[in-house]
Design an enzyme around this catalytic site. Structure first.
Site, PDB file in Angstrom:
ATOM      1  N   LYS A 172       0.847  -1.182   0.000  1.00 45.98           N
ATOM      2  CA  LYS A 172       0.000   0.000   0.000  1.00 45.98           C
ATOM      3  C   LYS A 172       0.890   1.243   0.000  1.00 45.98           C
ATOM      4  CE  LYS A 172      -2.067   1.921   3.973  1.00 45.98           C
ATOM      5  NZ  LYS A 172      -1.076   2.666   4.749  1.00 45.98           N
ATOM      6  N   HIS A 202      -1.422  -5.123   5.325  1.00 45.51           N
ATOM      7  CA  HIS A 202      -0.766  -5.904   6.378  1.00 45.51           C
ATOM      8  C   HIS A 202      -1.696  -6.208   7.555  1.00 45.51           C
ATOM      9  CE1 HIS A 202       0.016  -2.068   8.538  1.00 45.51           C
ATOM     10  NE2 HIS A 202       0.109  -2.833   9.599  1.00 45.51           N
ATOM     11  N   ASP A 259      -4.601   6.986   4.694  1.00 44.11           N
ATOM     12  CA  ASP A 259      -3.580   6.076   5.219  1.00 44.11           C
ATOM     13  C   ASP A 259      -4.209   4.832   5.857  1.00 44.11           C
ATOM     14  OD1 ASP A 259      -0.928   5.353   5.908  1.00 44.11           O
ATOM     15  OD2 ASP A 259      -1.102   6.246   7.901  1.00 44.11           O
ATOM     16  N   HIS A 264      -6.999  -0.484   5.864  1.00 45.34           N
ATOM     17  CA  HIS A 264      -6.941  -1.266   7.109  1.00 45.34           C
ATOM     18  C   HIS A 264      -8.290  -1.349   7.830  1.00 45.34           C
ATOM     19  CE1 HIS A 264      -2.791  -1.190   6.297  1.00 45.34           C
ATOM     20  NE2 HIS A 264      -2.446  -0.111   6.964  1.00 45.34           N
TER      21      HIS A 264
HETATM   22  C1  BG6 Z   1       0.467   1.731   8.113  1.00 48.75           C
HETATM   23  C2  BG6 Z   1       0.275   3.215   8.135  1.00 48.75           C
HETATM   24  O1  BG6 Z   1      -0.091   1.189   6.945  1.00 48.75           O
HETATM   25  O2  BG6 Z   1      -0.158   1.158   9.264  1.00 48.75           O
HETATM   26  C3  BG6 Z   1       0.886   3.797   9.388  1.00 48.75           C
HETATM   27  O3  BG6 Z   1       0.886   3.803   6.988  1.00 48.75           O
HETATM   28  C4  BG6 Z   1       0.320   3.119  10.623  1.00 48.75           C
HETATM   29  O4  BG6 Z   1       0.670   5.209   9.460  1.00 48.75           O
HETATM   30  C5  BG6 Z   1       0.394   1.601  10.494  1.00 48.75           C
HETATM   31  O5  BG6 Z   1       1.082   3.541  11.734  1.00 48.75           O
HETATM   32  C6  BG6 Z   1      -0.366   0.922  11.621  1.00 48.75           C
HETATM   33  O6  BG6 Z   1      -0.138  -0.449  11.566  1.00 48.75           O
HETATM   34  P1  BG6 Z   1       0.018  -1.306  12.893  1.00 48.75           P
HETATM   35  O7  BG6 Z   1       0.197  -2.708  12.420  1.00 48.75           O
HETATM   36  O8  BG6 Z   1       1.199  -0.760  13.624  1.00 48.75           O
HETATM   37  O9  BG6 Z   1      -1.250  -1.094  13.672  1.00 48.75           O
END
Ligand code: BG6
Length: 507
Positions: A172, A202, A259, A264
């Site tokens: 992404k 992810h 973002d 997500h």
């Molecule tokens: C990323 C974003 O995709 O996901 C970040 O670009 C964010 O800004 C992150 O901090 C959060 O992922 P996780 O797994 O740490 O909750």
């Protein structure tokens, strides 16, 4: 792209019935070999897969980047970085030691090639070196996604033949709005078939996110109450205590909405709200997820709040505001917090709001889904201090489940008290060490696309937030103090429905 364009599944099933098999031999080509993602996540994930005996002896790993270095130099750098993780408790990967045998398995398979991602010559050389199965992993800035795939196609590297697969993994951000995501999908699908494209989110590599399907569909007591008759509303939270760190340059034109939300948070939304798939066939699951995302009514500005962190505190230390961060404009209107109220237009969720919030520099690190049930329909306890039943799926930093119940307080009278039953998955299962990319890399090697984003679902996510992206443009942001629960407007968004967010931190 519509679902009818989607190729039929090749029968890969996410449901494991027996021993997990070693992945087939392949060449893994990593574009962005010198980058952060390769060091921080891909190498640890490959190491963990090697330790689990899941990688083929026939695996080769080719790194490509602009930098001048030798294969031996790359191997040494990565060995040092892997070693440094043992001293860094804050990294995603923090083993007590690096097993020389398992790291040796990866290390001896690494070769480095200097190459310009936009030069045909890079791909001509690759085409000479690569035969058989290959995965092209684009761990590069998003502006290279289109050019790299065009070059791979032009060099014939995406042609599958003689039983060999050719796959592309794309990180992404996938587009910056609906139009750009559509254009990128079209460009990629000009060179490769949808079945060859593995778009990563992810969040889908997180164990608890995957376990939502098991929770919902392997427990018969939940399905009858998982609908508008019994659920009042759902809160989905991804709150962070950290700020933008070194990523101001990326974050300024991006903001919290792009973002985190259509990608997500929509993954969490679709897992919790999708209809039951007919089977664990990858395409059946992806069909239901896409169908759900398509049923999200496009969000309008009156259903959303944007905020930006001002100075304040993080863990008792004074921290600066977003506008003082490196590579951020002093009058920036980029949001570091977004809250949205979503409606889903289908019979199961009619009238049930889904409230989503995400932000940086908040009071707590918390990623979770909280399902709030309606009060009992029988009014026996009406007018008492009846607490709502809330089922929370904890994703980060804890992994587990908790449910709030009403019970009788001990004593002669019938007084209610709220109690919580909690389950930490770690108390029941021993999990193999994971940085969240192991399953994704392995699934790509075995050709299981279940946990990857299909073109139509990506576009549906952007379509839902596109009106908001356009309306927000350069609109003002509401400031909130670092270390707080976010902007007051986010509380008002729920308060006008007679509801309130769950706290982000204990106490
Ligand atoms: C990323 C974003 O995709 O996901 C970040 O670009 C964010 O800004 C992150 O901090 C959060 O992922 P996780 O797994 O740490 O909750």
């Amino acid at each position: 792209m519509s679902r009818s364009d989607v190729p039929a599944s090749d029968g890969k099933q996410k449901l494991a019935s027996s021993e997990v098999e070693t992945a087939p031999p392949c060449t893994l080509v990593i574009f962005g070999a010198a980058g952060d993602l390769t060091k921080r996540l891909l190498m640890p994930a490959l190491y963990n897969l090697a330790a689990g005996g899941l990688l083929s002896e026939g695996l080769k790993i080719v790194g490509i980047d602009h930098n001048d270095r030798t294969s031996e130099g790359w191997r040494d750098d990565l060995s040092q970085t892997m070693q440094s993780f043992t001293q860094d408790r804050t990294s995603e990967f923090h083993p007590d030691s690096i097993d020389p045998h398992h790291w040796g398995f990866i290390r001896e398979r690494l070769t480095f090639t200097k190459g310009d991602f936009e030069a045909a010559e890079t791909y001509r050389r690759l085409a000479q070196d690569i035969g058989g199965n290959a995965i092209f992993y684009l761990a590069v800035s998003a502006r290279f996604f289109g050019p790299v795939v065009d070059h791979l196609g032009a060099a014939g590297l995406l042609k599958e033949g003689e039983g060999a697969f050719r796959r592309v993994v794309i990180e992404k951000p996938f587009g910056t709005d609906l139009a750009s995501a559509r254009a990128l999908n079209a460009r990629i699908l000009n060179q490769a078939d949808e079945s060859q494209v593995f778009r990563i989110d992810h969040f889908l590599g997180k164990e608890t996110v995957q376990s939502i399907l098991a929770l919902r569909f392997a427990n018969a007591m939940l399905e009858p109450i998982w609908n508008a008759h019994h659920i009042d509303h759902v809160q989905i939270t991804a709150a962070e205590t950290i700020g933008v760190e070194q990523r101001g340059g990326f974050y300024e034109p991006t903001g919290a909405l792009r973002d985190m939300v259509p990608n997500h948070l929509f993954q969490l939304l679709s897992m919790v709200a999708m209809e039951p798939p007919g089977s664990f066939d990858a395409e059946e699951i992806r069909n239901e997820k896409a169908r759900l995302e398509e049923a999200v009514r496009p969000v309008t500005p009156d259903q959303a709040v944007r905020g930006q962190y001002a100075s304040g505190e993080e863990h008792g230390h004074a921290v600066r505001g977003y506008r003082e961060e490196a590579d951020v404009s002093a009058d920036s209107r980029t949001e570091t917090y977004a809250a949205l109220k979503l409606s889903i237009d289908n019979p199961r969720w009619s009238g049930v709001p889904f409230y989503l919030r995400t932000g940086k520099r908040l009071a707590g690190r918390l990623t979770e889904i909280a399902v709030h049930f309606k009060p009992p329909s029988h009014g026996l306890f009406a007018g008492t201090d009846l607490a709502p039943n809330i089922m929370r799926v904890h994703i980060d930093p804890d992994q587990g489940l908790s449910t709030q119940w009403n019970t009788k307080r001990p004593g002669p009278d019938m007084h209610l008290g709220a109690v919580t039953s909690s389950v930490r998955f770690g108390d029941f299962f021993t999990e193999a060490p994971s940085v969240g990319y192991e399953t994704l890399i392995y699934d790509c090697m075995i050709g299981d696309p279940t946990l990857f984003q299909r073109a139509d679902a990506i576009e549906a996510g952007w379509a839902a937030v596109d009106p908001l992206i356009r309306a927000w443009g350069d609109a003002p942001v509401e400031l909130y103090a670092s270390g707080s629960n976010g902007p007051a407007g986010a509380d008002a968004l729920l308060a006008c429905d007679g509801r309130a967010w769950l706290p982000l931190a204990e106490g």
